[in-house]
Design an enzyme around this catalytic site. Structure first.
Site, PDB file in Angstrom:
ATOM      1  N   ASP A 255      -8.097  -0.509  -2.960  1.00  0.00           N
ATOM      2  CA  ASP A 255      -7.853   0.744  -2.241  1.00  0.00           C
ATOM      3  C   ASP A 255      -8.336   1.919  -3.107  1.00  0.00           C
ATOM      4  OD1 ASP A 255      -6.778   2.354  -0.221  1.00  0.00           O
ATOM      5  OD2 ASP A 255      -4.776   2.410  -1.124  1.00  0.00           O
TER       6      ASP A 255
ATOM      7  N   GLU B  56     -15.877   6.349   2.728  1.00  0.00           N
ATOM      8  CA  GLU B  56     -15.074   7.444   3.318  1.00  0.00           C
ATOM      9  C   GLU B  56     -15.896   8.713   3.454  1.00  0.00           C
ATOM     10  OE1 GLU B  56     -11.019   7.921   2.060  1.00  0.00           O
ATOM     11  OE2 GLU B  56     -10.980  10.061   2.538  1.00  0.00           O
TER      12      GLU B  56
HETATM   13  O1  G3H Z   1      -3.759   6.203  -1.520  1.00  0.00           O
HETATM   14  C1  G3H Z   1      -2.597   6.261  -1.834  1.00  0.00           C
HETATM   15  C2  G3H Z   1      -1.757   5.051  -1.927  1.00  0.00           C
HETATM   16  O2  G3H Z   1      -0.507   5.301  -1.338  1.00  0.00           O
HETATM   17  C3  G3H Z   1      -1.625   4.543  -3.336  1.00  0.00           C
HETATM   18  O3  G3H Z   1      -0.845   5.349  -4.126  1.00  0.00           O
HETATM   19  O4  G3H Z   1      -1.938   5.233  -6.407  1.00  0.00           O
HETATM   20  O5  G3H Z   1       0.469   5.894  -6.138  1.00  0.00           O
HETATM   21  O6  G3H Z   1      -0.266   3.546  -5.779  1.00  0.00           O
HETATM   22  P1  G3H Z   1      -0.633   5.004  -5.699  1.00  0.00           P
HETATM   23  P1  13P Z   2       0.567   6.644   3.336  1.00  0.00           P
HETATM   24  O1  13P Z   2       0.899   7.495   2.145  1.00  0.00           O
HETATM   25  O2  13P Z   2       0.650   7.419   4.604  1.00  0.00           O
HETATM   26  O3  13P Z   2       1.390   5.402   3.407  1.00  0.00           O
HETATM   27  O4  13P Z   2      -0.980   6.187   3.192  1.00  0.00           O
HETATM   28  C1  13P Z   2      -1.331   5.115   2.352  1.00  0.00           C
HETATM   29  C2  13P Z   2      -2.800   5.000   2.142  1.00  0.00           C
HETATM   30  O5  13P Z   2      -3.608   5.623   2.806  1.00  0.00           O
HETATM   31  C3  13P Z   2      -3.248   4.069   1.108  1.00  0.00           C
HETATM   32  O6  13P Z   2      -4.621   4.100   0.934  1.00  0.00           O
HETATM   33 ZN    ZN Z   3      -5.505   6.037   1.216  1.00  0.00          ZN
END
Ligand code: G3H
Ligand code: 13P
Ligand code: ZN
Length: 335
Positions: A98, A150
């Site tokens: 991600d 994106e």
């Molecule tokens: O893109 C945002 C996701 O919720 C991941 O967040 O980097 O705090 O795990 P994080």
């Molecule tokens: P939320 O913060 O809305 O759960 O989105 C998560 C997200 O886009 C992770 O890539």
């Molecule tokens: Zn995201």
């Protein structure tokens, strides 16, 4: 080099094909620990939904990329045993990076067994985004790994980076971007954002129960994009609904979350029926885990066995993921 195919994982190609034809969206749930992974697999096997398990940069820092990859592999084995024991079909599982930000990071994930990666060049200039995304696609496609790009910027907190303002995706850019980069799916910005505070109270109206009703997502932009790249898989980030009931449990048990607002489920249902094939959800899991843990500590202040508070948190997650699959994204029954 470890191929995801040897780990029993799949890329997102067939998942998205099914979602596009069937008018539903594949859930993409973030995970950082064992209880989250157990909950995701249990819920998705029981609701017979394909699933994308995703690892953010924050998750890699917190839990270690290699360990998370092994957990992804373990999830496949757990899924197989669970499906057999319950007399259910096995479900497709993709392990996805991600918000990858460099070619090197995407390469490292692909080499360690990820089946799908996101290269998020949305903070760069358009031309730099194209160049970076194209490089990742060229590398990933050699190994049959799918790539999400994106266009447009989401507001909110993402991997410790706070974006104050969102920039909607420009429909006039999508044909060029998709054509020049060769990406398999495209994350777009139509009003969703990361975190539990997606809208300011002054942007919202309130219903009779006091629930904030945010301005609607820009479905007009989504429609324009669909017309420009028909049949192409679209991704929505920042799609937590921030349920008031979870926020209330947190606040009734010592928490202090004020004015948190998410994306109404009805709008996500509508999006899932369109070309949106992947919906990212992280914050709702955080909220439900926190709600369950806070409640356990209120009810049983003497408790100190982590299994006694993480267990109920895992149960709350299972219920939430099933609800998303069955009643919001429509992915249930499509394993
Ligand atoms: O893109 C945002 C996701 O919720 C991941 O967040 O980097 O705090 O795990 P994080
Ligand atoms: P939320 O913060 O809305 O759960 O989105 C998560 C997200 O886009 C992770 O890539
Ligand atoms: Zn995201």
């Amino acid at each position: 080099m470890i191929s995801y195919k040897d780990l029993g994982l799949v890329n997102t190609k067939d998942m998205f094909k099914g979602a596009m034809v069937g008018g539903y969206a594949i859930p993409a749930y973030n995970f950082n620990n064992m209880e989250q992974i157990q909950a995701i697999i249990t819920a998705c096997v029981e609701s017979q939904s394909p699933v994308i398990m995703q690892v953010s940069s924050g998750a890699r820092k917190y839990a270690n990329q290699t360990l998370l990859r092994y957990m992804g592999e373990g999830a496949v084995q757990m899924m197989k045993e669970m499906a057999k024991a319950k007399g259910l079909k096995e479900i497709p599982i993709a392990l996805h990076l991600d918000h990858g930000d460099t070619l090197e990071l995407c390469q490292s994930c692909i080499e360690s067994g990820f089946s799908s990666v996101m290269i998020d060049g949305s903070h760069h200039s358009y031309e730099d985004n194209v160049a970076l995304t194209k490089k990742v696609v060229e590398y990933a496609h050699q190994y049959d790994v799918t790539v999400e790009g994106e266009l447009g910027v989401l507001a909110g907190i993402e991997d410790d980076v706070v974006a104050e303002k969102s920039t909607y995706t420009k429909p006039e850019e999508v044909v060029d971007f998709v054509g020049r980069t060769g990406v398999d799916s495209l994350a777009i910005s139509i009003g969703t954002s990361h975190g539990a505070y997606k809208f300011k109270p002054e942007q919202c109206t309130r219903n009779e129960e006091g629930v904030y009703i945010p301005p609607p997502l820009r479905f007009d932009i989504l429609t324009e994009i669909e017309e420009k790249i028909p049949g192409f898989s679209i991704v929505l980030h920042g799609s937590s609904s921030v349920p008031m009931v979870a926020v209330d449990i947190i606040n009734q048990n010592g928490g202090e979350l004020a004015d948190s607002v998410g994306i109404p489920e009805e709008q996500l249902r509508q999006a899932a029926k369109s070309a949106v094939c992947k919906v990212n959800i992280d914050s709702d899991g955080r909220l439900w885990m926190t709600a369950a843990i806070r409640k356990t500590f209120t009810d049983k202040p003497a408790e100190f066995d982590p299994r006694k508070y993480l267990g109920p948190a895992r149960e709350a997650l299972i219920e939430m993921y099933k609800h998303k699959n069955e009643s919001v994204l429509g992915s249930a029954g499509h394993a």
